[in-house]
Design a protein around this motif. Structure first.
Motif, PDB file in Angstrom:
ATOM      1  N   THR B  35      17.208  -8.032  13.907  1.00  0.00           N
ATOM      2  CA  THR B  35      16.620  -9.361  13.913  1.00  0.00           C
ATOM      3  C   THR B  35      15.361  -9.399  14.772  1.00  0.00           C
ATOM      4  O   THR B  35      15.369  -8.974  15.923  1.00  0.00           O
ATOM      5  CB  THR B  35      17.622 -10.388  14.478  1.00  0.00           C
ATOM      6  OG1 THR B  35      18.771 -10.397  13.657  1.00  0.00           O
ATOM      7  CG2 THR B  35      17.017 -11.784  14.503  1.00  0.00           C
ATOM      8  N   LEU B  36      14.280  -9.891  14.170  1.00  0.00           N
ATOM      9  CA  LEU B  36      13.050 -10.117  14.920  1.00  0.00           C
ATOM     10  C   LEU B  36      12.887 -11.620  15.097  1.00  0.00           C
ATOM     11  O   LEU B  36      12.931 -12.373  14.126  1.00  0.00           O
ATOM     12  CB  LEU B  36      11.847  -9.554  14.147  1.00  0.00           C
ATOM     13  CG  LEU B  36      10.473  -9.919  14.722  1.00  0.00           C
ATOM     14  CD1 LEU B  36      10.204  -9.160  16.016  1.00  0.00           C
ATOM     15  CD2 LEU B  36       9.350  -9.649  13.727  1.00  0.00           C
ATOM     16  N   ASP B 222      14.431  -8.031  18.898  1.00  0.00           N
ATOM     17  CA  ASP B 222      13.078  -8.047  19.441  1.00  0.00           C
ATOM     18  C   ASP B 222      12.487  -9.433  19.303  1.00  0.00           C
ATOM     19  O   ASP B 222      12.875 -10.181  18.410  1.00  0.00           O
ATOM     20  CB  ASP B 222      12.184  -7.069  18.670  1.00  0.00           C
ATOM     21  CG  ASP B 222      12.487  -5.625  19.042  1.00  0.00           C
ATOM     22  OD1 ASP B 222      12.812  -5.387  20.208  1.00  0.00           O
ATOM     23  OD2 ASP B 222      12.399  -4.767  18.146  1.00  0.00           O
ATOM     24  N   VAL B 223      11.553  -9.746  20.171  1.00  0.00           N
ATOM     25  CA  VAL B 223      10.902 -11.052  20.103  1.00  0.00           C
ATOM     26  C   VAL B 223       9.392 -10.881  20.143  1.00  0.00           C
ATOM     27  O   VAL B 223       8.860 -10.068  20.908  1.00  0.00           O
ATOM     28  CB  VAL B 223      11.334 -11.957  21.285  1.00  0.00           C
ATOM     29  CG1 VAL B 223      10.710 -13.339  21.147  1.00  0.00           C
ATOM     30  CG2 VAL B 223      12.845 -12.070  21.357  1.00  0.00           C
ATOM     31  N   PRO B 231      -0.252 -12.353  18.348  1.00  0.00           N
ATOM     32  CA  PRO B 231       0.874 -12.059  19.229  1.00  0.00           C
ATOM     33  C   PRO B 231       0.350 -11.856  20.642  1.00  0.00           C
ATOM     34  O   PRO B 231      -0.642 -11.153  20.834  1.00  0.00           O
ATOM     35  CB  PRO B 231       1.440 -10.750  18.690  1.00  0.00           C
ATOM     36  CG  PRO B 231       0.538 -10.300  17.610  1.00  0.00           C
ATOM     37  CD  PRO B 231      -0.605 -11.234  17.476  1.00  0.00           C
ATOM     38  N   VAL B 232       0.966 -12.483  21.622  1.00  0.00           N
ATOM     39  CA  VAL B 232       0.541 -12.252  23.001  1.00  0.00           C
ATOM     40  C   VAL B 232       1.537 -11.371  23.743  1.00  0.00           C
ATOM     41  O   VAL B 232       1.203 -10.747  24.728  1.00  0.00           O
ATOM     42  CB  VAL B 232       0.318 -13.567  23.783  1.00  0.00           C
ATOM     43  CG1 VAL B 232      -0.890 -14.314  23.235  1.00  0.00           C
ATOM     44  CG2 VAL B 232       1.554 -14.443  23.745  1.00  0.00           C
ATOM     45  N   GLU B 233       2.791 -11.342  23.237  1.00  0.00           N
ATOM     46  CA  GLU B 233       3.762 -10.454  23.876  1.00  0.00           C
ATOM     47  C   GLU B 233       4.811 -10.059  22.851  1.00  0.00           C
ATOM     48  O   GLU B 233       5.180 -10.846  21.976  1.00  0.00           O
ATOM     49  CB  GLU B 233       4.422 -11.133  25.084  1.00  0.00           C
ATOM     50  CG  GLU B 233       5.300 -10.188  25.892  1.00  0.00           C
ATOM     51  CD  GLU B 233       5.453 -10.617  27.352  1.00  0.00           C
ATOM     52  OE1 GLU B 233       5.053 -11.736  27.690  1.00  0.00           O
ATOM     53  OE2 GLU B 233       5.976  -9.805  28.140  1.00  0.00           O
ATOM     54  N   HIS B 234       5.286  -8.829  22.974  1.00  0.00           N
ATOM     55  CA  HIS B 234       6.233  -8.291  22.012  1.00  0.00           C
ATOM     56  C   HIS B 234       7.172  -7.386  22.801  1.00  0.00           C
ATOM     57  O   HIS B 234       6.712  -6.455  23.456  1.00  0.00           O
ATOM     58  CB  HIS B 234       5.457  -7.489  20.957  1.00  0.00           C
ATOM     59  CG  HIS B 234       6.291  -7.106  19.771  1.00  0.00           C
ATOM     60  ND1 HIS B 234       5.758  -6.518  18.656  1.00  0.00           N
ATOM     61  CD2 HIS B 234       7.605  -7.218  19.519  1.00  0.00           C
ATOM     62  CE1 HIS B 234       6.722  -6.297  17.763  1.00  0.00           C
ATOM     63  NE2 HIS B 234       7.849  -6.713  18.270  1.00  0.00           N
ATOM     64  N   ALA B 235       8.465  -7.690  22.765  1.00  0.00           N
ATOM     65  CA  ALA B 235       9.380  -6.897  23.580  1.00  0.00           C
ATOM     66  C   ALA B 235      10.793  -7.022  23.062  1.00  0.00           C
ATOM     67  O   ALA B 235      11.089  -7.898  22.246  1.00  0.00           O
ATOM     68  CB  ALA B 235       9.339  -7.369  25.031  1.00  0.00           C
TER      69      ALA B 235
END
Ligand SMILES: Nc1ncnc2c1ncn2[C@@H]1O[C@H](COP(=O)(O)OP(=O)(O)OP(=O)(O)O)[C@@H](O)[C@H]1O
Ligand SMILES: Nc1ncnc2c1ncn2[C@@H]1O[C@H](COP(=O)(O)OP(=O)(O)O)[C@@H](O)[C@H]1O
Ligand code: SF4
Ligand code: SF4
Ligand SMILES: [Mg+2]
Ligand SMILES: [Mg+2]
Lengths: 356, 366
Positions: B35-36, B222-223, B231-235
């Motif tokens: 799931t994203l 992941d978000v 996108p400013v953040e991906h983790a």
């Protein structure tokens, strides 16, 4: 009596039904929506009372009854010592100055063709309080108070963002220095980052101007944050009413527990630890509310008795005098509702998985 | 090979007001069965970036690649896309009424959709499958409700029916665009619980779009956080919630009531989301950022790895921000930058403590 003078609004067994009519020429009442069905509530001066509940449970209707926008079907509303339930027309005018409302939809509640200065200044005209330069000065004062740039006096609502439009609505509500402001979902339409700006503003204004708020929302964490007392509504009735922290820490009504467990938590570990109480079914129609306790078709604790007897909103065993619960079998501290099943038959909305 | 790999997707719309840069370079991958979560304020480009993949943004100017099992969705013909929609990738929208036809029975709509993609299924078989599906999503007495019209369903039941429809063809990926935003809290809990169980059951991949960081805290692997079309953040989930790097992510988490302790003053993000026609220069978040530095105004930061707890770059955790690579607010260096930004009056600042000082210039909103 001294305690009673603390009470700004007393809502005493108030009912509001909406008739459903059918027929072309002679409209006949065929049913009624039990939007507010016997609600009693006291609002004390300077406090914020939060009202939570799911869509259609009667929050907005109750709000409109309190502000005099809806004549009530039955019951009594006393504002500042005066019974206003039966006042009509001109007799209501002073009351309309003292009670203002802020709406959910900052877009829909502002006329797009009128300038902001005119919108905020309206109440001054209607009540013949100020005009001309004096009116402008007071409007700009209000704009400053709610964090709008007073130089934007001549702009149209479309030129402001959602959060700013909500500030316009707040400025207009404050114009006549009301005693009570009824806020109906004031931040629900706003983005999370903007919500906090408006909530802070409402709190600051309360501190500065000694306002009393009735604050309606479906977001439990927002209500917890702003309210001194919280009333939980379900299908036109109050299920539980207690001091804010008490209600959140020690919920007694199974519906309150379910609502609290359903709230989203922005913390992965806490969210995983929590056991969601997944209720069966949807909120039933307020046209034909269920018999006995209205929550019985969805309640994990329901028993035979609940189908027949409506529980009173009273202090339940072991609770403080200000904690009222309308439930025959209140939730105990160590109880885990997530694993309980009702003693009566209920419509199941459990998925039937192929492997199960 | 990942199930879905989106590379540098750009989408804009030519409007009378000017070019709306709705999506300005989004990349992400979705693995089978995972799931994203995509989070961001309204207008940040969440819906456009996913609708574009299925050819649902008519009139848009599109650039980039979206490889679904190796095939580029963006290069496909309408006919090819139609075959993938529903069968391989299903969508669930915020408002189920807009995706259910009001004049056809719910069961019939599900059955028709099955027969469209599987021509050898008879009407009776399709109806039987529709009933099974309705039961699977928890609609009571599915044998009777299959003949109801959408308006006879409550909001929660309609969303269940939509989920039933999305599962009908056993898709590999479900895109759920704010599936619970219009629902009540207790019904939202039911639907999220249902989606989670069904996803585990069928091992479907899920893209869950929401504006509420709370909705996906226990759901996403992941978000991706979006701001102003990027996108400013991906983790991974835990890093994002517990060690956010980007000041916008941090701001979102901190502005939720209750996040900073019971009754302490809320910490809003000042100002408003940017206009996508006239974006701020450099870092799009700079007019609202409490850490803003000189270089943030002219230079746009790229997504780059954030350091993990031990100080090593974590390639699975990226953030588009010029701050040092430690999680924001954790190091003394970052705190010094914040104080400097405040001292120099670079920021519009955290909104002042009295109501009167919260003047925000409406011009910025435009
Ligand atoms: N003017 C009206 N005529 C008929 N029914 C009405 C009217 N206004 C409200 N109702 C009904 O009364 C019930 C309570 O409505 P109300 O608007 O008070 O709910 P609410 O709790 O504010 O819900 P929401 O969270 O969706 O705002 C609902 O079933 C609604 O459809
Ligand atoms: N068909 C369209 N024409 C012009 N602008 C559009 C269109 N669809 C979306 N937009 C704009 O694109 C931006 C991103 O929209 P969207 O992806 O729907 O945001 P959200 O993150 O709320 O889902 C918004 O500014 C929106 O107004
Ligand atoms: S009275 Fe019965 S049905 Fe109603 S909430 Fe209490 S236990 Fe549940
Ligand atoms: S510190 Fe600079 S780059 Fe980072 S979010 Fe703030 S303005 Fe953008
Ligand atoms: Mg309402
Ligand atoms: Mg959207």
């Amino acid at each position: 009596m001294s305690q009673e003078s603390d009470v700004l609004v007393e809502i005493d067994d108030v009912y509001k039904y909406f008739p459903i009519k059918q027929g072309i020429i002679f409209k006949r009442e065929i049913a009624r929506v039990h939007a507010v069905d016997g609600v009693s509530l006291k609002v004390r001066r300077g406090e914020t009372i939060g009202i939570v509940g799911e869509s259609g449970c009667g929050k907005s209707t109750l709000a409109r009854c309190i502000t005099g926008l809806h004549p009530i079907t039955k019951g009594r509303i006393v504002f500042d010592g005066q019974d206003i339930s039966n006042l009509r027309g001109r007799a209501l005018k002073p009351f309309h100055r003292d009670v203002q409302m802020i709406f959910q939809d900052p877009y829909g509640s502002l006329n797009p063709r009128r300038r902001v200065g005119a919108i905020i200044g309206d109440p001054f005209d209607i009540h013949g309080i100020a005009s001309g330069a004096e009116r402008k000065r007071r409007v700009q004062e209000l704009m400053e108070l709610v964090g709008l740039n007073p130089e934007h006096y001549n702009r149209f609502p479309a030129e402001f963002s959602g959060g700013q439009r909500q500030r316009i609505g707040i400025a207009r509500a404050l114009a006549l220095k009301p005693k009570l402001i009824v806020c109906d979902e004031p931040v629900s339409a706003l983005d999370v980052s903007i919500q906090a700006q408006v909530i802070n503003l409402l709190k600051d204004l309360q501190d500065e101007l000694g306002l009393t708020y009735v604050f309606i929302a479906h977001d439990l964490s927002v209500v917890r944050y702003v309210s001194d007392r919280v009333a939980v509504m379900y299908l036109g009735k109050i299920a539980e009413n207690a001091d804010g922290e008490e209600l959140y820490e020690n919920p007694r009504h199974p519906y309150t527990s379910a609502l609290l467990s359903a709230a989203s938590i922005a913390d992965p570990d806490a969210a995983e630890r929590r056991e969601r109480i997944v209720l069966s079914g949807d909120v039933p129609s307020p046209i034909r509310p269920p018999s006995g306790c209205r929550f019985h078709p969805r309640c994990p604790k329901a028993q035979e008795n609940c189908v027949d007897v409506a529980p009173d909103l009273i202090v339940r065993g072991g609770d403080t005098a200000s904690h009222l619960t309308a439930c025959h079998y209140p939730v105990e501290a160590a109880e885990n509702l997530a694993v309980e099943t009702a003693a009566i038959e209920q419509l199941s909305t459990e998925p039937t998985l192929p492997s199960a | 090979m990942s199930l879905l790999e989106v590379r540098d997707l750009k989408v804009s719309f030519d409007t009378s007001d000017g070019l709306v840069q709705a999506v300005r370079g989004v990349s992400f991958t979705v693995e089978r069965g995972k799931t994203l979560g995509i989070v961001g304020e309204s207008g940040s480009g969440k819906s456009v970036s996913t609708q574009t993949l299925l050819g649902l943004t008519a009139g848009a100017l599109i650039d980039g690649e979206a490889l679904f099992e190796g095939q580029d969705l963006l290069a496909m013909s309408d006919e090819q896309l139609r075959r993938i929609r529903g069968k391989e990738i299903a969508m669930i929208f915020q408002d189920p009424l807009s995706s259910l036809h009001p004049l056809y029975k719910v069961g019939k709509q599900i059955a028709e959709m099955i027969r469209q993609h599987e021509s050898d299924v008879s009407k009776a078989q399709a109806r039987k499958r529709a009933i099974e599906l309705l039961g699977m999503v928890g609609i009571p007495e599915p044998g009777q409700r299959v003949d109801d019209y959408p308006h006879q369903f409550s909001g929660g039941m309609r969303q269940r029916a939509m989920i039933a429809m999305s599962l009908a063809l056993n898709p590999k990926l479900i895109v759920a665009d704010e599936p619970t935003t219009a629902l009540d809290a207790t019904v939202q809990a039911q639907i999220l619980d249902l989606m989670l169980r069904l996803q585990r059951e069928f091992d479907t991949a899920l893209i869950m779009i929401t504006h509420d960081l709370g909705v996906i805290a226990d759901l996403a692997d992941d978000v991706l956080v979006m701001y102003g079309g990027k996108p400013v953040e991906h983790a991974d989930r835990r890093s994002l919630y517990y060690r956010p790097h980007h000041p916008y992510t941090k701001g979102l988490l901190e502005s939720i009531p209750g996040s900073t302790g019971a009754k302490t003053r809320l910490k809003p993000i000042p100002g408003q989301p940017p206009s996508l026609i006239n974006l701020p220069t450099g870092c799009a978040f700079h007019p609202r950022c409490e850490y803003v530095m000189d270089r943030c105004v002219p230079e746009e930061p790229p997504l780059a790895a954030v350091n993990d707890k031990d100080g090593f770059p974590d390639l699975g955790h990226t953030s588009a921000c010029w701050l040092p690579r430690e999680a924001a607010g954790l190091s003394t260096e970052v705190e010094r930058i914040r104080q400097e930004a405040v001292a120099l009056g670079r920021t519009t600042g955290a909104l002042g403590s009295t109501a009167g000082s919260t003047v925000v210039d409406a011009g910025e909103a435009k």
